[in-house]
Design a protein around this motif. Structure first.
Motif, PDB file in Angstrom:
ATOM      1  N   TYR A 174      -0.862 -14.098  -9.148  1.00  0.00           N
ATOM      2  CA  TYR A 174      -0.182 -15.269  -8.578  1.00  0.00           C
ATOM      3  C   TYR A 174      -0.361 -15.307  -7.063  1.00  0.00           C
ATOM      4  O   TYR A 174      -0.715 -16.349  -6.486  1.00  0.00           O
ATOM      5  CB  TYR A 174       1.297 -15.232  -8.968  1.00  0.00           C
ATOM      6  CG  TYR A 174       2.204 -16.009  -8.068  1.00  0.00           C
ATOM      7  CD1 TYR A 174       2.182 -17.406  -8.057  1.00  0.00           C
ATOM      8  CD2 TYR A 174       3.108 -15.354  -7.220  1.00  0.00           C
ATOM      9  CE1 TYR A 174       3.028 -18.124  -7.223  1.00  0.00           C
ATOM     10  CE2 TYR A 174       3.953 -16.067  -6.393  1.00  0.00           C
ATOM     11  CZ  TYR A 174       3.911 -17.449  -6.399  1.00  0.00           C
ATOM     12  OH  TYR A 174       4.751 -18.149  -5.561  1.00  0.00           O
ATOM     13  N   THR A 175      -0.097 -14.185  -6.390  1.00  0.00           N
ATOM     14  CA  THR A 175      -0.214 -14.161  -4.930  1.00  0.00           C
ATOM     15  C   THR A 175      -1.666 -14.320  -4.489  1.00  0.00           C
ATOM     16  O   THR A 175      -1.940 -14.948  -3.460  1.00  0.00           O
ATOM     17  CB  THR A 175       0.362 -12.855  -4.364  1.00  0.00           C
ATOM     18  OG1 THR A 175      -0.294 -11.720  -4.965  1.00  0.00           O
ATOM     19  CG2 THR A 175       1.854 -12.764  -4.640  1.00  0.00           C
ATOM     20  N   TYR A 176      -2.599 -13.774  -5.272  1.00  0.00           N
ATOM     21  CA  TYR A 176      -4.018 -13.924  -4.941  1.00  0.00           C
ATOM     22  C   TYR A 176      -4.434 -15.390  -5.038  1.00  0.00           C
ATOM     23  O   TYR A 176      -5.191 -15.881  -4.183  1.00  0.00           O
ATOM     24  CB  TYR A 176      -4.883 -13.070  -5.868  1.00  0.00           C
ATOM     25  CG  TYR A 176      -6.368 -13.318  -5.688  1.00  0.00           C
ATOM     26  CD1 TYR A 176      -7.023 -12.875  -4.537  1.00  0.00           C
ATOM     27  CD2 TYR A 176      -7.094 -14.004  -6.654  1.00  0.00           C
ATOM     28  CE1 TYR A 176      -8.377 -13.128  -4.359  1.00  0.00           C
ATOM     29  CE2 TYR A 176      -8.449 -14.250  -6.490  1.00  0.00           C
ATOM     30  CZ  TYR A 176      -9.079 -13.814  -5.335  1.00  0.00           C
ATOM     31  OH  TYR A 176     -10.431 -14.071  -5.162  1.00  0.00           O
ATOM     32  N   GLN A 177      -3.958 -16.089  -6.069  1.00  0.00           N
ATOM     33  CA  GLN A 177      -4.287 -17.509  -6.219  1.00  0.00           C
ATOM     34  C   GLN A 177      -3.762 -18.308  -5.035  1.00  0.00           C
ATOM     35  O   GLN A 177      -4.434 -19.233  -4.551  1.00  0.00           O
ATOM     36  CB  GLN A 177      -3.701 -18.060  -7.526  1.00  0.00           C
ATOM     37  CG  GLN A 177      -4.364 -17.523  -8.782  1.00  0.00           C
ATOM     38  CD  GLN A 177      -5.845 -17.887  -8.856  1.00  0.00           C
ATOM     39  OE1 GLN A 177      -6.251 -18.979  -8.463  1.00  0.00           O
ATOM     40  NE2 GLN A 177      -6.652 -16.954  -9.355  1.00  0.00           N
ATOM     41  N   LEU A 178      -2.577 -17.952  -4.546  1.00  0.00           N
ATOM     42  CA  LEU A 178      -2.040 -18.633  -3.367  1.00  0.00           C
ATOM     43  C   LEU A 178      -2.923 -18.389  -2.147  1.00  0.00           C
ATOM     44  O   LEU A 178      -3.274 -19.324  -1.416  1.00  0.00           O
ATOM     45  CB  LEU A 178      -0.621 -18.137  -3.076  1.00  0.00           C
ATOM     46  CG  LEU A 178       0.521 -18.705  -3.914  1.00  0.00           C
ATOM     47  CD1 LEU A 178       1.844 -18.109  -3.452  1.00  0.00           C
ATOM     48  CD2 LEU A 178       0.571 -20.229  -3.824  1.00  0.00           C
ATOM     49  N   GLU A 179      -3.272 -17.118  -1.926  1.00  0.00           N
ATOM     50  CA  GLU A 179      -4.084 -16.771  -0.767  1.00  0.00           C
ATOM     51  C   GLU A 179      -5.486 -17.373  -0.856  1.00  0.00           C
ATOM     52  O   GLU A 179      -6.127 -17.635   0.167  1.00  0.00           O
ATOM     53  CB  GLU A 179      -4.160 -15.255  -0.619  1.00  0.00           C
ATOM     54  CG  GLU A 179      -2.809 -14.625  -0.276  1.00  0.00           C
ATOM     55  CD  GLU A 179      -2.830 -13.112  -0.376  1.00  0.00           C
ATOM     56  OE1 GLU A 179      -3.827 -12.562  -0.891  1.00  0.00           O
ATOM     57  OE2 GLU A 179      -1.840 -12.485   0.056  1.00  0.00           O
ATOM     58  N   SER A 180      -5.953 -17.625  -2.082  1.00  0.00           N
ATOM     59  CA  SER A 180      -7.279 -18.206  -2.286  1.00  0.00           C
ATOM     60  C   SER A 180      -7.338 -19.674  -1.881  1.00  0.00           C
ATOM     61  O   SER A 180      -8.438 -20.243  -1.780  1.00  0.00           O
ATOM     62  CB  SER A 180      -7.701 -18.069  -3.751  1.00  0.00           C
ATOM     63  OG  SER A 180      -7.809 -16.706  -4.117  1.00  0.00           O
ATOM     64  N   TRP A 187      -7.459 -22.628   3.827  1.00  0.00           N
ATOM     65  CA  TRP A 187      -6.915 -23.532   4.845  1.00  0.00           C
ATOM     66  C   TRP A 187      -5.839 -24.457   4.278  1.00  0.00           C
ATOM     67  O   TRP A 187      -4.951 -24.893   5.012  1.00  0.00           O
ATOM     68  CB  TRP A 187      -8.034 -24.360   5.481  1.00  0.00           C
ATOM     69  CG  TRP A 187      -8.777 -25.251   4.528  1.00  0.00           C
ATOM     70  CD1 TRP A 187      -9.882 -24.940   3.797  1.00  0.00           C
ATOM     71  CD2 TRP A 187      -8.442 -26.608   4.204  1.00  0.00           C
ATOM     72  NE1 TRP A 187     -10.274 -26.007   3.029  1.00  0.00           N
ATOM     73  CE2 TRP A 187      -9.416 -27.049   3.265  1.00  0.00           C
ATOM     74  CE3 TRP A 187      -7.451 -27.495   4.612  1.00  0.00           C
ATOM     75  CZ2 TRP A 187      -9.401 -28.334   2.728  1.00  0.00           C
ATOM     76  CZ3 TRP A 187      -7.434 -28.775   4.080  1.00  0.00           C
ATOM     77  CH2 TRP A 187      -8.395 -29.185   3.159  1.00  0.00           C
ATOM     78  N   ILE A 188      -5.914 -24.741   2.993  1.00  0.00           N
ATOM     79  CA  ILE A 188      -4.885 -25.580   2.379  1.00  0.00           C
ATOM     80  C   ILE A 188      -3.528 -24.878   2.459  1.00  0.00           C
ATOM     81  O   ILE A 188      -2.494 -25.500   2.748  1.00  0.00           O
ATOM     82  CB  ILE A 188      -5.231 -25.899   0.910  1.00  0.00           C
ATOM     83  CG1 ILE A 188      -6.520 -26.718   0.833  1.00  0.00           C
ATOM     84  CG2 ILE A 188      -4.077 -26.645   0.235  1.00  0.00           C
ATOM     85  CD1 ILE A 188      -6.972 -27.023  -0.575  1.00  0.00           C
ATOM     86  N   GLU A 212       1.836 -24.088   4.846  1.00  0.00           N
ATOM     87  CA  GLU A 212       2.752 -23.205   5.570  1.00  0.00           C
ATOM     88  C   GLU A 212       3.192 -23.839   6.889  1.00  0.00           C
ATOM     89  O   GLU A 212       4.353 -23.687   7.308  1.00  0.00           O
ATOM     90  CB  GLU A 212       2.086 -21.855   5.829  1.00  0.00           C
ATOM     91  CG  GLU A 212       1.922 -21.006   4.574  1.00  0.00           C
ATOM     92  CD  GLU A 212       1.191 -19.716   4.828  1.00  0.00           C
ATOM     93  OE1 GLU A 212       1.367 -18.761   4.058  1.00  0.00           O
ATOM     94  OE2 GLU A 212       0.413 -19.647   5.809  1.00  0.00           O
ATOM     95  N   PHE A 213       2.264 -24.558   7.539  1.00  0.00           N
ATOM     96  CA  PHE A 213       2.606 -25.237   8.795  1.00  0.00           C
ATOM     97  C   PHE A 213       3.689 -26.291   8.562  1.00  0.00           C
ATOM     98  O   PHE A 213       4.683 -26.354   9.291  1.00  0.00           O
ATOM     99  CB  PHE A 213       1.363 -25.889   9.400  1.00  0.00           C
ATOM    100  CG  PHE A 213       1.673 -26.809  10.557  1.00  0.00           C
ATOM    101  CD1 PHE A 213       1.964 -26.294  11.811  1.00  0.00           C
ATOM    102  CD2 PHE A 213       1.692 -28.189  10.373  1.00  0.00           C
ATOM    103  CE1 PHE A 213       2.274 -27.142  12.873  1.00  0.00           C
ATOM    104  CE2 PHE A 213       1.988 -29.040  11.427  1.00  0.00           C
ATOM    105  CZ  PHE A 213       2.284 -28.515  12.683  1.00  0.00           C
TER     106      PHE A 213
END
Length: 232
Positions: A48-54, A57-58, A63-64
């Motif tokens: 799950y966390t890897y998919q988020l980090e993948s 730039w999106i 996050e911004f």
């Protein structure tokens, strides 16, 4: 500009605070759902966390806007709280809004304090799990961060486990009034449903807090070896 004039008004700020609050609540719900994958298959949380980090730039853009939403909510919320504190006499326990009585309970009066606690917690939380050191593991031939092991080892520390739990109680207090207040400000409820929505807001806040605090307490009291954390 007309928009700026509206946002300077008390009503405009309430609407903005309600909208940003609901956006943050949406994030909290999604975040909890992701965290609960810790109790799924062995590598579900790391996947799950890897998919988020993948997302690359999106993710940075998301996050911004999340950080911007949090900042706006905090600044506007504090300005509303300060203005109410100046304008309202301590003799009154309730005041009127278009949604009916404002349910000026202890968690309503301490929203600023709980908000500050949550802000400080966010800094620590990001330092621990986003920017802190973490081991790497290989999943399907890809090297990923082993955040599941990091979470389990972190919450075996009583300071982290019980500190996190205490903050979740502040989260419940903040949301109990905040969710109801947001619905009122955005005119999503009518006066006759005020109490019903307030009860729902309290139930919703408690449910979210329990979901979050279950994680550190379960890990701590099972020594990180509970059956829910085992391989499925």
């Amino acid at each position: 500009m007309k928009l700026m004039k509206v946002l300077r008004s008390q009503v405009g700020r309430k609407v903005l605070n309600g909208a940003t609050g609901l956006a943050l609540i949406g994030f909290v719900v999604v975040h909890l759902a992701g965290n609960l994958t810790l109790f799924g298959p062995e590598n579900a949380f790391n996947q799950y966390t890897y998919q988020l980090e993948s997302l690359g730039w999106i993710l940075y853009i998301l996050e911004f806007f999340l950080a911007l939403t949090f900042l706006i909510h905090a600044i506007v919320g504090i300005s509303i709280w300060r203005e109410r504190k100046r304008a309202r006499s301590d003799r009154y326990d309730t005041y009127q809004t278009k949604g009916g009585p404002a349910h000026n309970t202890w968690h309503a009066r301490t929203k600023a304090i709980s908000g500050i606690v949550l802000f400080l917690f966010l800094i620590v939380h990001l330092n621990d799990f986003k920017f802190g050191p973490v081991e790497m593991i290989t999943l399907n031939g890809i090297e990923v961060r082993d955040l599941k092991s990091l979470v389990i080892s972190t919450f075996q520390n009583p300071w982290h486990a019980f500190g996190y739990t205490a903050v979740m109680l502040f989260l419940a207090a903040h949301l109990a009034h905040g969710f109801w207040s947001a619905l009122t400000s955005l005119s999503m409820q009518r006066r006759r449903f005020s109490d019903l929505f307030y009860v729902f807001s309290i139930f919703f806040a408690i449910l979210l807090a329990v979901g979050f605090l279950f994680i550190p307490l379960y890990i701590y009291f099972t020594g990180g070896e509970g059956v829910l954390l085992s391989t499925l």
